[in-house]
Design a protein around this motif. Structure first.
Motif, short mmCIF file in Angstrom:
data_model
loop_
_atom_site.label_atom_id
_atom_site.label_comp_id
_atom_site.label_asym_id
_atom_site.label_seq_id
_atom_site.Cartn_x
_atom_site.Cartn_y
_atom_site.Cartn_z
N ALA A 195 0.83 -1.20 0.00
CA ALA A 195 0.00 0.00 0.00
C ALA A 195 0.86 1.25 0.00
O ALA A 195 0.53 2.25 -0.66
CB ALA A 195 -0.93 -0.01 1.21
N GLN A 196 2.00 1.22 0.72
CA GLN A 196 2.85 2.40 0.77
C GLN A 196 3.40 2.73 -0.60
O GLN A 196 3.57 3.92 -0.95
CB GLN A 196 4.00 2.22 1.77
N ALA A 197 3.68 1.72 -1.43
CA ALA A 197 4.18 1.97 -2.78
C ALA A 197 3.11 2.65 -3.63
O ALA A 197 3.38 3.60 -4.37
CB ALA A 197 4.64 0.67 -3.43
N ALA A 198 1.87 2.16 -3.55
CA ALA A 198 0.77 2.75 -4.31
C ALA A 198 0.56 4.21 -3.92
O ALA A 198 0.33 5.07 -4.77
CB ALA A 198 -0.51 1.95 -4.10
N ASP A 216 11.66 2.93 0.78
CA ASP A 216 11.23 1.79 1.59
C ASP A 216 11.16 2.19 3.06
O ASP A 216 12.18 2.39 3.71
CB ASP A 216 12.22 0.63 1.41
N PHE A 217 9.95 2.31 3.58
CA PHE A 217 9.76 2.63 4.99
C PHE A 217 9.50 1.37 5.81
O PHE A 217 9.07 1.45 6.96
CB PHE A 217 8.60 3.62 5.15
N GLY A 218 9.76 0.21 5.19
CA GLY A 218 9.66 -1.03 5.92
C GLY A 218 8.28 -1.63 5.89
O GLY A 218 7.41 -1.21 5.13
N SER A 219 8.07 -2.64 6.72
CA SER A 219 6.79 -3.36 6.78
C SER A 219 6.34 -3.48 8.23
O SER A 219 7.17 -3.64 9.13
CB SER A 219 6.94 -4.77 6.18
N LEU A 220 5.04 -3.40 8.42
CA LEU A 220 4.46 -3.55 9.75
C LEU A 220 3.34 -4.57 9.69
O LEU A 220 2.56 -4.60 8.74
CB LEU A 220 3.91 -2.22 10.27
N VAL A 221 3.27 -5.41 10.71
CA VAL A 221 2.22 -6.43 10.79
C VAL A 221 1.55 -6.31 12.15
O VAL A 221 2.20 -6.39 13.19
CB VAL A 221 2.81 -7.84 10.61
N SER A 222 0.22 -6.12 12.12
CA SER A 222 -0.54 -5.97 13.36
C SER A 222 -1.01 -7.33 13.85
O SER A 222 -1.58 -8.11 13.08
CB SER A 222 -1.73 -5.05 13.14
N LEU A 223 -0.79 -7.61 15.11
CA LEU A 223 -1.32 -8.81 15.75
C LEU A 223 -2.46 -8.43 16.69
O LEU A 223 -2.58 -8.91 17.81
CB LEU A 223 -0.21 -9.54 16.51
N GLY A 224 -3.28 -7.49 16.22
CA GLY A 224 -4.42 -7.02 17.00
C GLY A 224 -3.97 -6.26 18.23
O GLY A 224 -2.98 -5.53 18.21
N ARG A 247 2.89 -0.27 17.04
CA ARG A 247 1.44 -0.12 16.92
C ARG A 247 1.07 1.29 16.50
O ARG A 247 0.21 1.49 15.63
CB ARG A 247 0.77 -0.46 18.25
N ILE A 248 1.72 2.28 17.09
CA ILE A 248 1.46 3.68 16.74
C ILE A 248 1.81 3.93 15.27
O ILE A 248 1.08 4.59 14.54
CB ILE A 248 2.24 4.62 17.67
N MET A 249 2.94 3.40 14.83
CA MET A 249 3.36 3.58 13.45
C MET A 249 2.36 2.90 12.50
O MET A 249 2.04 3.44 11.44
CB MET A 249 4.76 3.01 13.24
N TYR A 250 1.87 1.74 12.88
CA TYR A 250 0.89 1.02 12.06
C TYR A 250 -0.40 1.84 11.91
O TYR A 250 -0.93 1.99 10.81
CB TYR A 250 0.58 -0.34 12.69
N LEU A 251 -0.89 2.38 13.01
CA LEU A 251 -2.10 3.19 12.97
C LEU A 251 -1.89 4.48 12.17
O LEU A 251 -2.81 4.96 11.50
CB LEU A 251 -2.56 3.53 14.39
N SER A 252 -0.68 5.02 12.23
CA SER A 252 -0.41 6.28 11.53
C SER A 252 -0.49 6.12 10.02
O SER A 252 -0.82 7.07 9.30
CB SER A 252 0.96 6.83 11.93
N LEU A 253 -0.20 4.92 9.50
CA LEU A 253 -0.28 4.69 8.06
C LEU A 253 -1.71 4.90 7.56
O LEU A 253 -1.94 5.49 6.51
CB LEU A 253 0.21 3.28 7.73
N TYR A 254 -2.66 4.40 8.35
CA TYR A 254 -4.06 4.57 7.95
C TYR A 254 -4.49 6.03 8.10
O TYR A 254 -5.24 6.55 7.26
CB TYR A 254 -4.95 3.66 8.81
#
Length: 444
Positions: free
Chosen positions: A341-344, A371-379, A404-411
């Motif tokens: 998604a970050q690439a798009a 490349d800002f890396g990858s994040l995976v949420s485990l809830g 978690r904060i970084m993951y939420l910031s992407l959205y």
């Protein structure tokens, strides 16, 4: 390399096909700057009526997110942001006449809403996204679910709720496959879905479905053909993720190649059979089948359109492609830009800037993936990932609250691009208020 249509004339027709993260952000920004003033005639072709950020589909499927609170209505959004929304699915292309062919749109009862149409363009941007690649595995199309769209996620959630209610009222002992979920593919989607399901299934049965014992009856199995889960992340994060999934009761099987999906489970290449009432295919990526060599454009083995660093297709300078449907070279590396998604979103921002250069009669610049890396949420349990690889020349592994904060910031960045700061903030506040008055899991 200059574009053949440099120095665009007023009324230049820009058609964007695909309202995912990249396509919708591009349409929004072009509409705000050029569409409102009538400088460009901008259209977005999309078969769905609403947009939901694709990385959120696993939350909709698990029931931890109410789709209605996060979806963007294309018709309203286009009215507010200076572009036209044209409902329908692209089925063909005539490059000589510069026309996109759009299939008839039918309602849920099969009645025609819009007829088959032809939409003319001067510049065409294809942002159609991707879908799962089942590699021709027998039984996938008939017995496995996928998470490629909002409809897929809603269908999975309905099947999950029905399975819980069915088991609750059943007098006979559960069948071997009953209340068992098998997820094929331990990439980000598979891992995130498994973690969310552990929590939401327990919350669902807590609402009076005491005929189900979640600890004993519900079993989630995650299959991965590679040697470890999350194979695109560093091994330490894969190991940490697998350990956490194990603590949640999720069974993970690696080096597990699926030979066939059956009505009551999955058969592995080594002969093992894994019973399952619900099977999800979350492995492999390819662009939609209709893109393969469409009207002579160059495509690769997974149907992606091959593009230059300018995001122009190799055989037509008037056609651009971005996101998962584009095979884009990673400038400075012997690799292709990954389908993320970050690439798009980066490509949408880059292409928006290139329209400014074209308006000024300047040559196009190459797109450089950052490349800002990858994040995976485990809830609610954790978030893992590697961040800022393109900024520090390496890979910084992060876990826990910061991740978690970084993951939420992407959205939130996606919402800001679509709505601006004021509406994004108000929407967030409204969701917080609603969450205090409704169940934390969707029950229908």
């Amino acid at each position: 390399m200059p574009h053949a249509g440099t120095h665009l004339e007023p009324g230049h027709r820009v058609v964007i096909v695909g309202g995912g993260a990249g396509g919708l952000e591009l349409a929004t920004r072009l509409g705000d700057k050029y569409g409102r003033k009538g400088v460009l005639d901008i259209s977005l072709v999309e078969r769905d009526r609403t947009h939901v950020w694709k990385p959120k589909l696993h939350e909709i499927a698990a029931g931890s997110m109410d789709m209605s609170a996060h979806e963007v209505n294309y018709l309203a959004h286009s009215h507010w942001h200076g572009y036209r929304y044209r409902i329908g699915e692209m089925i063909g292309l005539d490059r000589a006449r510069r026309e996109v062919h759009v299939a008839p749109f039918l309602d849920s009862e099969g009645r025609e809403v819009t007829p088959e149409r032809v939409i003319g363009y001067d510049t065409l941007v294809l942002s159609i996204g991707s879908q799962s690649n089942d590699f021709g595995t027998p039984g996938v199309k008939d017995f496995a679910m996928k998470l490629e769209s909002q409809a897929d996620a809603a269908r999975f959630h309905e099947a999950l709720i029905n399975a819980c209610i069915r088991a609750h009222v059943q007098q006979a002992p559960l069948r071997p496959e009953q209340m068992k979920v098998v997820i094929i593919g331990a990439g980000a989607t598979g891992v995130e879905l498994a973690a969310e399901l552990h929590r939401t299934t327990r919350e669902v049965v807590a609402y009076g479905l005491d005929g189900v014992d979640p600890g004993k009856d519900i079993k989630i199995t995650l299959l991965e053909a590679a040697e470890r889960v999350l194979p695109s992340l560093p091994p330490r994060l894969s190991a940490a993720t697998e350990q956490l999934l194990g603590q949640l009761g999720v069974q993970t099987l690696t080096r597990a190649k699926v030979a066939r999906v059956a009505p009551d489970g999955v058969e592995l290449a080594d002969g093992r059979a894994i019973p399952a009432e619900i099977v999800v295919w979350a492995a492999g990526v390819k662009a939609p089948e209709f893109l393969k060599d469409i009207d002579g454009l160059e495509t690769n083995r997974i149907n992606q359109l091959v593009v230059r660093p300018t995001l122009q297709t190799t055989r037509d300078e008037a056609i651009f492609a971005l996101g998962d449907c584009a095979a884009c070279p990673w400038v400075g590396r012997d690799a292709m830009v990954p389908p993320r998604a970050q690439a798009a979103q980066q490509q949408a921002s880059h292409l928006f800037a290139q329209f400014g250069r074209r308006m000024a009669g300047e040559p196009l610049q190459d797109y450089q993936y950052r490349d800002f890396g990858s994040l995976v949420s485990l809830g609610k349990f954790s978030t893992v990932g590697n961040m800022m690889g393109g900024l520090i020349g390496g890979s910084m592994m992060i876990e826990g609250i910061f991740a978690r904060i970084m993951y939420l910031s992407l959205y939130k960045m996606h919402e800001l691009a679509l709505h601006g700061a004021a509406k994004a903030a108000l929407d967030s506040i409204a969701r917080l208020i609603t969450r205090r008055t409704e169940p934390h899991v969707k029950l229908h």
